[in-house]
Write a protein that holds these residues in place. Structure first.
Motif, PDB file in Angstrom:
ATOM      1  N   GLU A 138       1.047  -9.759   2.398  1.00 10.18           N
ATOM      2  CA  GLU A 138       2.126  -9.624   1.418  1.00 10.18           C
ATOM      3  C   GLU A 138       3.320 -10.508   1.779  1.00 10.18           C
ATOM      4  OE1 GLU A 138       2.111  -8.187  -1.505  1.00 10.18           O
ATOM      5  OE2 GLU A 138       0.009  -7.705  -1.140  1.00 10.18           O
ATOM      6  N   LYS A 139       3.632 -10.594   3.059  1.00 13.86           N
ATOM      7  CA  LYS A 139       4.735 -11.467   3.483  1.00 13.86           C
ATOM      8  C   LYS A 139       4.401 -12.929   3.221  1.00 13.86           C
ATOM      9  CE  LYS A 139       7.794 -12.743   7.292  1.00 13.86           C
ATOM     10  NZ  LYS A 139       7.713 -14.168   6.929  1.00 13.86           N
TER      11      LYS A 139
ATOM     12  N   THR B  57      -0.074  -6.090   5.473  1.00 14.62           N
ATOM     13  CA  THR B  57       1.365  -6.332   5.449  1.00 14.62           C
ATOM     14  C   THR B  57       1.670  -7.807   5.613  1.00 14.62           C
ATOM     15  OG1 THR B  57       1.814  -4.137   6.363  1.00 14.62           O
ATOM     16  CG2 THR B  57       3.559  -5.784   6.577  1.00 14.62           C
ATOM     17  N   ARG B  58       0.947  -8.451   6.512  1.00 13.65           N
ATOM     18  CA  ARG B  58       1.171  -9.882   6.728  1.00 13.65           C
ATOM     19  C   ARG B  58       0.797 -10.682   5.491  1.00 13.65           C
ATOM     20  NH1 ARG B  58      -1.669 -13.794  11.185  1.00 13.65           N
ATOM     21  NH2 ARG B  58      -3.004 -14.280   9.412  1.00 13.65           N
TER      22      ARG B  58
ATOM     23  N   GLU C  42      -3.887  -2.342   8.394  1.00 19.30           N
ATOM     24  CA  GLU C  42      -2.582  -2.320   7.729  1.00 19.30           C
ATOM     25  C   GLU C  42      -1.721  -3.516   8.125  1.00 19.30           C
ATOM     26  OE1 GLU C  42      -0.038  -1.181   4.970  1.00 19.30           O
ATOM     27  OE2 GLU C  42      -1.923  -0.121   5.385  1.00 19.30           O
ATOM     28  N   GLU C  43      -1.776  -3.914   9.392  1.00 22.61           N
ATOM     29  CA  GLU C  43      -0.945  -5.041   9.829  1.00 22.61           C
ATOM     30  C   GLU C  43      -1.328  -6.327   9.118  1.00 22.61           C
ATOM     31  OE1 GLU C  43      -1.775  -6.738  13.820  1.00 22.61           O
ATOM     32  OE2 GLU C  43      -3.206  -5.092  14.018  1.00 22.61           O
TER      33      GLU C  43
END
Length: 254
Positions: A64-65, A61-62, A57-58
């Protein structure tokens, strides 16, 4: 003249500090097109981590950023080149496609790594070729591009560089880029500027790993025979380029 040694000393210190700040400002100030290059490679590295490290997940998420940062910088760079937003969209499409295949490597088409590399190369080529582009501003993009090559060899196979462009970083691997980065960082005075010293220290670790990448061999193995360390290289790469871009923000306010 000899009656004012303290004044002469202060003047010499001022000149040294000013020269150091000038060097950092020249090397670190970044345009929107230069930021596009950094974020494009960062986003690609994040996808490689997503696929290589089991869709954590991390990392998702990264990714997407990174995509958001890339799209923002691409819009800011539209005045430099109207091609950048469209090529950014092409790369983002490939990145999201890479996620859509899921964690099973058998579901990823064999041609996908080539399509991903092509989308990245095309964007980088246009972004670095904008009018009045300064080669000195490419250092963080070069480091991030080397990280993409390293992570690719670690997870999905050799990254296809732009071999038709041997005169710039998009067509170069560690055998050319590492010595160039050595020279550029070596020209900055780390003794006078602690921030530069930190960059140089982090680069010493990175260069050792990158020079072990063994891009000249078709075998997906390091030159030393040691296992690849993609997460460590990724972490140090991002820290180093983040520090460099931070220097650019400081330089821009001088």
């Amino acid at each position: 003249m000899n009656r004012n040694p303290l004044i002469r000393l202060c003047f010499s210190l001022f000149i040294g500090i000013a020269a150091s700040l000038s060097a950092v400002a020249q090397a670190a100030a970044m345009t929107a097109a230069e930021q596009v290059q950094v974020y494009a490679s960062r986003a690609t590295s994040s996808l490689l981590l997503v696929r290589g490290e089991g869709f954590q997940e991390e990392h998702l998420t990264r990714l997407e950023k990174d995509i958001a940062d890339l799209e923002t910088s691409a819009q800011a760079a539209v005045s430099a080149s109207s091609e950048i937003p469209g090529l950014t969209t092409k790369l983002v499409t490939q990145l999201r496609l890479g996620v859509s295949f899921g964690p099973n490597e058998d579901n990823m088409p064999w041609e996908y790594p080539q399509d991903l590399a092509k989308a990245l190369r095309e964007l980088l080529t246009v972004a670095r070729g904008v009018p009045d582009a300064d080669p000195l501003g490419e250092l963080p993009a070069q480091v991030e591009y080397l990280a993409v090559q390293y992570l690719s060899r670690s997870y999905i196979g050799s990254f296809e560089i732009a071999r038709e462009q041997p005169d710039n970083y998009v067509g170069q691997d560690e055998r050319i880029l590492v010595p160039q980065i050595d020279k550029e960082l070596g020209s900055l005075d780390g003794k006078a500027n602690p921030a530069v010293a930190k960059l140089q220290t982090r680069w010493k670790f990175l260069r050792a790993a990158l020079m072990d990448m063994n891009s000249g061999s078709n075998a997906l193995a390091s030159a030393s025979g040691r296992a690849f360390a993609p997460t460590t290289v990724d972490r140090h790469t991002r820290s180093m380029t983040g520090q460099w871009m931070g220097l650019g923000q400081v330089a821009g306010s001088l």
